[in-house]
Design a protein around this motif. Structure first.
Motif, PDB file in Angstrom:
ATOM      1  N   ALA A 175       0.830  -1.205   0.000  1.00 18.39           N
ATOM      2  CA  ALA A 175       0.000   0.000   0.000  1.00 18.39           C
ATOM      3  C   ALA A 175       0.868   1.259   0.000  1.00 18.39           C
ATOM      4  O   ALA A 175       0.613   2.201  -0.754  1.00 18.39           O
ATOM      5  N   VAL A 176       1.902   1.262   0.816  1.00 22.43           N
ATOM      6  CA  VAL A 176       2.798   2.417   0.882  1.00 22.43           C
ATOM      7  C   VAL A 176       3.556   2.578  -0.439  1.00 22.43           C
ATOM      8  O   VAL A 176       3.712   3.695  -0.940  1.00 22.43           O
ATOM      9  N   ALA A 177       4.006   1.481  -1.016  1.00 25.90           N
ATOM     10  CA  ALA A 177       4.709   1.563  -2.305  1.00 25.90           C
ATOM     11  C   ALA A 177       3.788   2.130  -3.382  1.00 25.90           C
ATOM     12  O   ALA A 177       4.192   2.991  -4.177  1.00 25.90           O
ATOM     13  N   GLY A 178       2.540   1.684  -3.411  1.00 29.55           N
ATOM     14  CA  GLY A 178       1.581   2.204  -4.384  1.00 29.55           C
ATOM     15  C   GLY A 178       1.290   3.680  -4.164  1.00 29.55           C
ATOM     16  O   GLY A 178       1.239   4.464  -5.125  1.00 29.55           O
ATOM     17  N   ALA A 179       1.101   4.070  -2.907  1.00 33.50           N
ATOM     18  CA  ALA A 179       0.854   5.480  -2.598  1.00 33.50           C
ATOM     19  C   ALA A 179       2.067   6.327  -2.967  1.00 33.50           C
ATOM     20  O   ALA A 179       1.917   7.462  -3.443  1.00 33.50           O
TER      21      ALA A 179
END
Length: 192
Positions: free
Chosen positions: A82-86
């Protein structure tokens, strides 16, 4: 655009609502963003004031792609994903964080977007910052699928209690409540 770091709910709400404009979710009514006018209305309803000019057909096409990218992030399995996508979303238009004084004279962190950034990139940065805030403050488990049978909606639960169950509570929640009420009435009339 200046994105306040203290307000992650705006970006998270825009993420949820944008994903749920998709014809994948709105099977019976179709795409809720069929044209640039609908996109402009969506932005106004969410009080999103971008530096970009009014939406064009190209902007709409890019926002439709962004909508799919956000959905992928909301459906990730781990906080790291999720953090990588954000992070990918934020990098599309965000600049280094800066401090600005608010109306009360207090220093507040903001993430400005690049001058002249396309509408979809500014929107991506807003959503990315919001998703960062949710993961940090509430946890990745607040990214959820709608509990209504047959609904393909996803959302970010930013409620205080963290017990939200439906992507569109006024639609999915009401639809389920009406179905349950009708089932109880049928059972009651059969039992008499």
């Amino acid at each position: 655009m200046n994105i306040p770091l203290s307000d992650y709910t705006t970006g998270a709400t825009v993420a949820s609502d944008l994903v749920n404009t998709s014809p994948t979710v709105r099977v019976t009514t179709g795409d809720a963003l069929p044209d640039p006018t609908a996109l402009a209305r969506f932005l106004a309803e969410h009080d999103v004031r971008l530096d970009a000019p009014p939406p064009t057909d190209d902007d709409l096409r890019l926002v439709h792609v962004l909508r799919m990218q956000i959905r992928v992030i909301l459906e990730t399995e781990t906080e790291e994903h999720a953090v990588a996508g954000a992070s990918v979303l934020v990098r599309r238009a965000a600049l280094a964080p800066v401090l600005h004084r608010d109306d009360d004279g207090r220093w507040q962190w903001h993430v400005p977007t690049a001058p002249g950034a396309p509408l979809a990139d500014e929107l991506a940065a807003l959503v990315g910052v919001g998703l960062f805030g949710v993961v940090r403050t509430l946890g990745r488990e607040r990214f959820r699928s709608c509990a209504a049978p047959g609904c393909r909606g996803v959302f970010v639960d930013t409620s205080r209690a963290g017990k939200r169950r439906y992507c569109m509570p006024d639609l999915c929640g009401n639809r389920l409540n009406v179905a349950n009420h009708r089932a109880r009435r049928r059972l009651g009339s059969v039992a008499r």
